[in-house]
Motif scaffolding. Structure first.
Motif, mmCIF file in Angstrom:
data_model
loop_
_atom_site.group_PDB
_atom_site.id
_atom_site.type_symbol
_atom_site.label_atom_id
_atom_site.label_comp_id
_atom_site.label_asym_id
_atom_site.label_seq_id
_atom_site.Cartn_x
_atom_site.Cartn_y
_atom_site.Cartn_z
ATOM 1 N N GLY A 179 -37.031 -14.191 -8.495
ATOM 2 C CA GLY A 179 -36.710 -14.050 -9.652
ATOM 3 C C GLY A 179 -34.571 -14.921 -10.078
ATOM 4 N N ASP A 180 -33.625 -14.684 -10.617
ATOM 5 C CA ASP A 180 -32.429 -15.428 -9.864
ATOM 6 C C ASP A 180 -32.102 -14.827 -9.296
ATOM 7 N N ILE A 181 -30.916 -15.573 -8.703
ATOM 8 C CA ILE A 181 -30.428 -15.942 -7.709
ATOM 9 C C ILE A 181 -28.535 -15.419 -7.824
ATOM 10 N N PHE A 182 -27.715 -14.570 -7.146
ATOM 11 C CA PHE A 182 -26.507 -15.173 -7.755
ATOM 12 C C PHE A 182 -25.776 -15.613 -6.706
ATOM 13 N N LEU A 183 -25.465 -16.849 -6.981
ATOM 14 C CA LEU A 183 -24.422 -17.741 -6.377
ATOM 15 C C LEU A 183 -23.260 -17.568 -6.402
ATOM 16 N N TYR A 184 -22.741 -17.931 -5.831
ATOM 17 C CA TYR A 184 -21.060 -18.099 -5.238
ATOM 18 C C TYR A 184 -21.034 -18.401 -6.399
ATOM 19 N N THR A 185 -20.588 -18.797 -7.393
ATOM 20 C CA THR A 185 -19.547 -18.920 -7.763
ATOM 21 C C THR A 185 -18.225 -17.783 -8.054
ATOM 22 N N ALA A 186 -17.181 -18.547 -8.662
ATOM 23 C CA ALA A 186 -15.708 -18.526 -8.639
ATOM 24 C C ALA A 186 -15.731 -16.621 -9.651
ATOM 25 N N GLU A 187 -16.520 -16.989 -10.325
ATOM 26 C CA GLU A 187 -16.931 -15.593 -10.540
ATOM 27 C C GLU A 187 -16.846 -14.787 -10.148
ATOM 28 N N ASN A 188 -18.463 -14.789 -9.271
ATOM 29 C CA ASN A 188 -19.350 -14.255 -8.197
ATOM 30 C C ASN A 188 -18.717 -14.287 -8.007
ATOM 31 N N ALA A 189 -17.681 -15.196 -7.162
ATOM 32 C CA ALA A 189 -17.511 -14.504 -5.911
ATOM 33 C C ALA A 189 -16.304 -13.078 -5.660
ATOM 34 N N GLN A 190 -14.918 -13.630 -7.139
ATOM 35 C CA GLN A 190 -14.415 -12.626 -7.100
ATOM 36 C C GLN A 190 -14.904 -10.634 -7.775
ATOM 37 N N LEU A 191 -15.953 -10.919 -8.114
ATOM 38 C CA LEU A 191 -16.567 -9.827 -8.556
ATOM 39 C C LEU A 191 -16.930 -9.186 -7.150
ATOM 40 N N TRP A 192 -17.865 -10.049 -6.313
ATOM 41 C CA TRP A 192 -18.416 -9.692 -4.926
ATOM 42 C C TRP A 192 -16.576 -9.215 -4.014
ATOM 43 N N GLN A 193 -16.263 -9.751 -3.700
ATOM 44 C CA GLN A 193 -14.643 -9.658 -2.990
ATOM 45 C C GLN A 193 -14.412 -8.192 -3.514
ATOM 46 N N GLU A 194 -14.922 -7.561 -5.033
ATOM 47 C CA GLU A 194 -13.424 -6.898 -5.689
ATOM 48 C C GLU A 194 -15.006 -5.931 -5.664
ATOM 49 N N ILE A 195 -16.143 -5.566 -5.206
ATOM 50 C CA ILE A 195 -16.634 -5.275 -4.669
ATOM 51 C C ILE A 195 -16.986 -3.888 -3.179
ATOM 52 N N LEU A 196 -16.414 -5.208 -2.174
ATOM 53 C CA LEU A 196 -16.191 -5.166 -1.288
ATOM 54 C C LEU A 196 -14.890 -4.228 -0.420
ATOM 55 N N VAL A 197 -13.738 -3.964 -1.920
ATOM 56 C CA VAL A 197 -12.843 -4.028 -1.569
ATOM 57 C C VAL A 197 -12.576 -2.160 -1.727
ATOM 58 N N LEU A 198 -13.632 -2.609 -3.373
ATOM 59 C CA LEU A 198 -13.715 -1.026 -3.477
ATOM 60 C C LEU A 198 -14.597 0.280 -2.400
ATOM 61 N N MET A 199 -15.887 -0.445 -1.959
ATOM 62 C CA MET A 199 -16.508 0.129 -0.274
ATOM 63 C C MET A 199 -15.715 0.680 0.538
#
Length: 484
Positions: A179-199
């Motif tokens: 279905g959908d794909i999580f693309l590396y947009t500026a908004e998604n990249a920020q969320l991704w990086q924040e989640i990795l820091v959380l981990m």
């Protein structure tokens, strides 16, 4: 710079000797033989190693190849464009009198050591509550799950897509269509990086043992490599990739393998779902291209058994209904390998899971302890903290009502008791109170406080009983299957 030339065709990622020496440095220091070779000698040895690897892949993936080898070895290897002699591979059918070539064994050992280092990392969390919980799940699976010794327990898996485009009939986690794909947009990249820091903050370095697929194929995401690069920058590990689409874009695959090795990942995997795919893969990639790739031979000709979970379970159920039989869940197994958090970045969902035998209740082969959604990293952090507090206690609490897992067979011993499945025996013995403690625990209707009180009446210190109970707790013998 010396390069390893291709034997079959010019298409290659050209593994240079400096890269090979980098791999050798990752191995056990006691392994010196390959390291001592000159560049020319090492080149020839790697050619030999990768030819043996390809021979094994063909033999494991195609029964007809095995028959041809037994019939006429020399003609068969020539027909399949393989440069191996029978002495190099005799260990495959005559292990008592023949050993693998030294270079082949050492190179494999280095990759095995790297894979083991990731498993060790998964168990090294600085979060004591998670580490204790994971240890219990590992112990539980050892005695509960079919081939539980082979089940891995990684702390986190990220799905960067919703569903999968491949559609394997045997998919153990029943992936839906892409279905959908999580693309590396500026908004998604920020969320991704924040989640990795959380981990990193929540699980410590152990978060680096995670990976970025589950009920997905990584190469469905055009930005997959960007997400992995962030993962490596923040968590210190470049995640291993498993894909069933290595031929979707061969040049992209080559680039990913090169990047992966440059970032320190010594082993990736390709899932082979048909003999035709194996043949096309071997035509497209030279043996040297795939030196750091393991093939998961899922094609019917390999004879590799499938876990009866997910789509394979649905198929088995339909067949069982036709024959008026039932599936034996004791041997259903699982393909799940996460004891921790399964996070889908598309729908921003999260589950706390751990492997189990697939069943009607858990058809995907993992138990779900908690699940929820998040809109940002802070939300996810709240969910993780709550899940850790609720499910990941280090020791039993006085209010806990203890009962043994229902799959365990209780047997009284002269100096204690044992709890058994067909796969493993947990024995508790020698201490004077152990036998009586087992009998009190067996009905499964008493809290820790009630058990301690009974022994206090008999003059047995609470500390001794609590220590024994916590030992059992750490071995995963108490029932903790999620209620809802």
């Amino acid at each position: 710079m010396n390069k390893i030339s291709a034997l079959t065709k010019p298409k290659t990622i050209e593994i240079d000797i400096s890269r090979i020496r980098y791999v050798l440095e990752q191995g056990n220091r006691e392994s010196h033989w390959l390291k001592k070779l000159s560049d020319q000698q090492l080149t020839q040895e790697i050619l030999k190693i990768t030819q043996i690897k390809r021979f094994i892949e063909k033999g494991q993936g195609d029964l007809s190849f095995r028959a041809k080898i037994l019939s006429n070895f020399d003609a068969t290897v020539k027909a399949f464009n393989l440069d191996v002699c029978s002495d190099d591979v005799e260990f495959l059918w005559n292990p008592r009198s023949a050993k693998p070539p030294q270079g082949y064994q050492e190179f494999n050992d280095i990759q095995s050591q790297w894979a083991q280092s990731i498993i060790n990392l998964a168990g090294s969390s600085s979060n004591l509550r998670y580490r204790a919980w994971r240890k219990r799940q590992v112990a539980r699976c050892k005695s509960q799950v079919f081939q539980g010794d082979e089940t891995q327990h990684f702390p986190v898996s990220f799905e960067l897509n919703k569903g999968c485009s491949v559609g394997c009939w045997f998919c153990g986690v029943a992936a839906p269509s892409l279905g959908d794909i999580f693309l590396y947009t500026a908004e998604n990249a920020q969320l991704w990086q924040e989640i990795l820091v959380l981990m990193k903050q929540t699980l410590g370095d152990a978060a680096g043992a995670g990976f970025c697929y589950c009920a997905t194929d990584p190469l469905d995401n055009p930005d997959y490599e960007k997400f992995l690069t962030d993962f490596h920058a923040i968590l210190g590990v470049f995640p291993q990739t498993t894909t069933a689409q290595p031929l979707k874009d061969p040049e992209r695959t080559r680039s990913l393998l090169k990047l992966s090795l440059e970032k320190g990942c010594l082993l990736n995997r390709f899932s082979i779902i048909s003999l035709k795919l194996l043949e096309r893969l071997h035509a497209e990639f030279t043996p040297e291209d795939l030196a750091f790739v393991g093939l998961v031979l899922q094609n019917p000709e390999s004879g590799l058994p499938k876990s009866i979970s997910g789509k394979a379970r649905e198929r088995a159920q339909r067949q069982a209904e036709k024959e008026d039989k039932a599936i034996n869940d004791d041997h259903s197994g699982t393909t799940a390998c996460v004891t921790g958090f399964l996070i889908n970045m598309v729908d921003q969902s999260v589950k706390l899971i751990s492997p189990c035998n697939a069943s009607d209740r858990w058809p995907l082969g993992y138990q779900i302890y908690a699940q929820g959604t998040f809109s940002n990293a802070a939300d996810l952090g709240l969910f993780m903290s709550a899940a850790i507090d609720q499910y990941m206690q280090i020791e039993v609490k006085d209010s806990d009502r203890l009962r043994f897992r229902p799959d365990l067979q209780y047997e009284s011993l002269s100096d204690g008791f044992q709890l058994s499945t067909r796969f493993f025996k947990h024995k508790f013995r020698h201490a004077d109170h152990i036998k009586q403690l087992g009998e009190i625990l067996l009905p499964g209707n008493k809290t820790v406080a009630e058990i301690l009180h009974l022994f206090n009446i008999c003059g047995v210190p609470s500390g001794q009983i609590r220590k024994s109970i916590n030992l059992m707790f750490s071995q995963g013998v108490f029932d903790d299957e999620p209620i809802t």
